[in-house]
Design a protein around this motif. Structure first.
Motif, PDB file in Angstrom:
ATOM      1  N   ILE A  22      60.952-134.013   1.254  1.00 45.89           N
ATOM      2  CA  ILE A  22      61.721-134.536   2.389  1.00 45.89           C
ATOM      3  C   ILE A  22      60.812-135.159   3.440  1.00 45.89           C
ATOM      4  CG2 ILE A  22      63.219-133.885   4.327  1.00 45.89           C
ATOM      5  CD1 ILE A  22      64.297-131.624   2.458  1.00 45.89           C
ATOM      6  N   VAL A  23      59.758-134.456   3.820  1.00 45.42           N
ATOM      7  CA  VAL A  23      58.979-134.870   4.995  1.00 45.42           C
ATOM      8  C   VAL A  23      57.858-135.843   4.674  1.00 45.42           C
ATOM      9  CG1 VAL A  23      59.483-132.666   6.106  1.00 45.42           C
ATOM     10  CG2 VAL A  23      57.292-132.958   4.924  1.00 45.42           C
ATOM     11  N   ALA A  24      57.511-135.987   3.404  1.00 47.09           N
ATOM     12  CA  ALA A  24      56.332-136.788   3.045  1.00 47.09           C
ATOM     13  C   ALA A  24      56.337-138.196   3.638  1.00 47.09           C
ATOM     14  CB  ALA A  24      56.167-136.829   1.530  1.00 47.09           C
ATOM     15  N   PRO A  25      57.417-138.983   3.490  1.00 45.53           N
ATOM     16  CA  PRO A  25      57.343-140.347   4.028  1.00 45.53           C
ATOM     17  C   PRO A  25      57.270-140.400   5.547  1.00 45.53           C
ATOM     18  CG  PRO A  25      59.536-139.892   3.140  1.00 45.53           C
ATOM     19  CD  PRO A  25      58.663-138.755   2.733  1.00 45.53           C
ATOM     20  N   LEU A  56      62.464-141.742  16.526  1.00 45.89           N
ATOM     21  CA  LEU A  56      62.274-140.503  17.277  1.00 45.89           C
ATOM     22  C   LEU A  56      63.143-139.395  16.695  1.00 45.89           C
ATOM     23  CD1 LEU A  56      61.028-138.924  19.607  1.00 45.89           C
ATOM     24  CD2 LEU A  56      62.838-139.820  21.101  1.00 45.89           C
ATOM     25  N   GLU A  57      64.340-139.743  16.244  1.00 43.68           N
ATOM     26  CA  GLU A  57      65.191-138.753  15.589  1.00 43.68           C
ATOM     27  C   GLU A  57      64.484-138.142  14.392  1.00 43.68           C
ATOM     28  OE1 GLU A  57      69.785-139.530  15.672  1.00 43.68           O
ATOM     29  OE2 GLU A  57      68.799-141.422  15.211  1.00 43.68           O
ATOM     30  N   ALA A  58      63.926-138.985  13.547  1.00 47.27           N
ATOM     31  CA  ALA A  58      63.244-138.490  12.344  1.00 47.27           C
ATOM     32  C   ALA A  58      62.091-137.580  12.711  1.00 47.27           C
ATOM     33  CB  ALA A  58      62.759-139.657  11.495  1.00 47.27           C
ATOM     34  N   CYS A  59      61.298-137.983  13.689  1.00 46.62           N
ATOM     35  CA  CYS A  59      60.102-137.214  14.054  1.00 46.62           C
ATOM     36  C   CYS A  59      60.458-135.892  14.724  1.00 46.62           C
ATOM     37  CB  CYS A  59      59.218-138.042  14.982  1.00 46.62           C
ATOM     38  SG  CYS A  59      58.540-139.528  14.215  1.00 46.62           S
ATOM     39  N   GLY A  60      61.323-135.940  15.727  1.00 47.75           N
ATOM     40  CA  GLY A  60      61.656-134.723  16.450  1.00 47.75           C
ATOM     41  C   GLY A  60      62.335-133.693  15.574  1.00 47.75           C
ATOM     42  N   ARG A  61      63.301-134.129  14.798  1.00 46.28           N
ATOM     43  CA  ARG A  61      64.061-133.198  13.965  1.00 46.28           C
ATOM     44  C   ARG A  61      63.208-132.639  12.833  1.00 46.28           C
ATOM     45  NH1 ARG A  61      70.186-135.511  14.393  1.00 46.28           N
ATOM     46  NH2 ARG A  61      69.931-136.341  16.497  1.00 46.28           N
ATOM     47  N   MET A  62      62.434-133.503  12.186  1.00 47.51           N
ATOM     48  CA  MET A  62      61.565-133.038  11.115  1.00 47.51           C
ATOM     49  C   MET A  62      60.575-131.994  11.629  1.00 47.51           C
ATOM     50  SD  MET A  62      58.497-134.999   9.175  1.00 47.51           S
ATOM     51  CE  MET A  62      57.590-134.881  10.722  1.00 47.51           C
ATOM     52  N   ALA A  64      60.774-130.072  14.272  1.00 47.25           N
ATOM     53  CA  ALA A  64      61.433-128.833  14.688  1.00 47.25           C
ATOM     54  C   ALA A  64      61.610-127.886  13.509  1.00 47.25           C
ATOM     55  CB  ALA A  64      62.776-129.141  15.332  1.00 47.25           C
ATOM     56  N   GLY A  65      61.859-128.434  12.321  1.00 45.81           N
ATOM     57  CA  GLY A  65      61.980-127.601  11.128  1.00 45.81           C
ATOM     58  C   GLY A  65      60.651-127.224  10.516  1.00 45.81           C
ATOM     59  N   LEU A  66      59.687-128.119  10.592  1.00 42.19           N
ATOM     60  CA  LEU A  66      58.384-127.921   9.958  1.00 42.19           C
ATOM     61  C   LEU A  66      57.459-127.040  10.792  1.00 42.19           C
ATOM     62  CD1 LEU A  66      56.716-128.965   7.465  1.00 42.19           C
ATOM     63  CD2 LEU A  66      55.940-130.842   8.941  1.00 42.19           C
ATOM     64  N   ALA A  67      57.677-126.979  12.102  1.00 40.92           N
ATOM     65  CA  ALA A  67      56.720-126.383  13.031  1.00 40.92           C
ATOM     66  C   ALA A  67      56.280-124.955  12.693  1.00 40.92           C
ATOM     67  CB  ALA A  67      57.285-126.447  14.455  1.00 40.92           C
ATOM     68  N   PRO A  68      57.198-124.022  12.397  1.00 40.70           N
ATOM     69  CA  PRO A  68      56.720-122.654  12.137  1.00 40.70           C
ATOM     70  C   PRO A  68      55.763-122.575  10.947  1.00 40.70           C
ATOM     71  CG  PRO A  68      59.061-122.653  12.604  1.00 40.70           C
ATOM     72  CD  PRO A  68      58.665-124.094  12.430  1.00 40.70           C
ATOM     73  N   TRP A  69      55.986-123.384   9.932  1.00 40.74           N
ATOM     74  CA  TRP A  69      55.067-123.396   8.791  1.00 40.74           C
ATOM     75  C   TRP A  69      53.724-124.011   9.184  1.00 40.74           C
ATOM     76  CZ3 TRP A  69      53.078-127.599   5.849  1.00 40.74           C
ATOM     77  CH2 TRP A  69      52.378-127.208   4.698  1.00 40.74           C
ATOM     78  N   LEU A  70      53.738-125.046  10.007  1.00 44.37           N
ATOM     79  CA  LEU A  70      52.488-125.626  10.488  1.00 44.37           C
ATOM     80  C   LEU A  70      51.681-124.589  11.272  1.00 44.37           C
ATOM     81  CD1 LEU A  70      53.674-129.117  11.803  1.00 44.37           C
ATOM     82  CD2 LEU A  70      52.423-128.665   9.683  1.00 44.37           C
ATOM     83  N   GLU A  71      52.347-123.715  11.992  1.00 44.79           N
ATOM     84  CA  GLU A  71      51.694-122.724  12.855  1.00 44.79           C
ATOM     85  C   GLU A  71      51.204-121.497  12.093  1.00 44.79           C
ATOM     86  OE1 GLU A  71      50.987-121.864  17.185  1.00 44.79           O
ATOM     87  OE2 GLU A  71      51.182-123.606  15.877  1.00 44.79           O
TER      88      GLU A  71
END
Length: 387
Positions: A22-25, A56-62, A64-71
């Motif tokens: 989902i997030v790759a592109p 901005l929609e794509a970046c912010g929403r993506m 928000a979901g990805l952040a805990p795994w990044l951390e």
């Protein structure tokens, strides 16, 4: 990975593979400064009316979901290697969209929509403060604050938009910057008056039967109050809100049928499994309702995520999400939907911020409620809550 041949999501590895698809592109082009030139804009009106906002929609929403795994710390092997790459891409993406000299710069003060997705980006930073704030260069942090502040001219509508304004102020407060407590207080007090009972809020004075209690309302209230339990009145509301959120999570888990379908009700069905945002958030925070096992929730969510993400034509030939709930169904799109909007589905992946040995991933006990019911098993009856 072709969606037509994808197997059902079941394990942490399956979730990671789907999330990466989902997030790759978005990550790749966002980091390279080519997001605006590469991302399609699928929308009911042809895309022109949403072109200023969709990136901005794509970046912010993506994020928000990805952040805990990044951390998350302590990963090993292939997952750690991808996390290292994704961290760098996420940081470069944020730098790019907030830099006035970048071809991907987004004007957060242009129009009304940026209030929404600035808030999702703020939520992402709150969920990954080390990777998405502390580790950024000072110049990038300055750009972020400037762009977030540019949304303050927007008067939020009397609905879930109050929470977007409140989330941005919550970020400012968490960063020890000047913030407007009135924008937070208004949202909290207003939603308390809009509570209609049994875990449900109205999205404004009138009740709407849709998934916005999970898309936005409960998750934003949970995060705002978790980060900023500042006033006694907010703390009192927070105690009530915890029980309300847990009750709503019980209902979400029971809505997932044995085949992964959920009632096709209300607005924004093209957010797909983004309607599991609250369930995913409570799992991440270790606040699932009593009597609802972590493995049960993972199994139920996996069914719904498979149904909404593994259907043919969910992605276009370049890997971007298409408009639809299960596959490509452009007729489902409201006039505010475009390609970037669709990345709210990543909110379902919040539990990837839990360690691989967390019970959420290792519990292989109870099946989802609907599965047990349809198999003839005895199940504790459902009960409404008061307050």
């Amino acid at each position: 990975m072709t969606m037509a041949s994808a197997t059902a999501l079941q394990t942490r590895g399956d979730w990671l593979t789907m999330l990466r698809t989902i997030v790759a592109p978005v990550l790749r082009h966002g980091a390279a400064g080519t997001l605006k030139s590469a991302m399609p804009v699928e929308a009911p009106t042809g895309g022109e009316g949403r072109r200023h906002f969709t990136h901005l929609e794509a970046c912010g929403r993506m994020l928000a979901g990805l952040a805990p795994w990044l951390e998350l710390e302590g990963l090993t092997g292939e997952e750690a290697a991808w996390q290292h790459e994704a961290r760098g891409q996420a940081q470069a993406l944020i730098a790019s969209i907030t830099d006035p000299a970048s071809p991907d710069h987004v004007d957060f003060g242009l129009g009304l929509q940026p209030l929404v997705d600035a808030a999702f980006l703020a939520q992402a930073i709150l969920r990954a403060p080390t990777i998405l704030w502390n580790d950024l260069p000072p110049a990038v942090r300055t750009h972020i604050v400037r762009e977030m502040a540019a949304t303050r001219w927007i008067t939020p509508a009397s609905n879930n938009w109050l929470l977007f304004a409140a989330m941005i102020e919550t970020l400012f407060a968490a960063l020890k910057l000047d913030f407007d407590p009135m924008r937070i207080d208004r949202a909290i007090r207003q939603f308390d008056t809009w509570y209609v009972g049994d875990g449900w809020y109205g999205d404004g004075p009138a009740f709407r039967f849709d998934y916005y209690n999970s898309f936005v309302i409960h998750p934003f209230l949970v995060d705002i109050l978790r980060v900023l339990p500042r006033e006694p009145e907010w703390q009192e509301f927070g105690a009530r809100q915890t029980g309300r959120a847990q009750r709503h999570a019980v209902q979400l888990e029971r809505m997932i049928a044995p085949d992964g379908t959920m009632p096709a009700i209300g607005r924004s069905l093209t957010y797909r499994c983004g309607n599991l945002h609250l369930l995913a958030q409570l799992a991440l925070l270790g606040k699932l309702p009593s009597g609802v096992a972590a493995g049960q929730v993972r199994s139920a969510m996996s069914l719904a995520m498979t149904r909404t993400l593994a259907a043919p034509e969910t992605f276009d030939d370049e890997g971007w999400l298409t408009v639809g709930y299960s596959g490509h169904q452009p007729g489902l799109a409201e006039d505010y939907i475009s390609t970037g909007s669709l990345y709210l589905c990543t909110a379902a992946f919040l539990p990837l911020g839990l360690a691989p040995n967390d019970p959420f991933w290792e519990d292989v006990g109870a099946s989802p409620t609907a599965v047990r019911l349809c198999e003839g098993q005895d199940v504790v009856r459902d009960r409404a809550i008061e307050g």
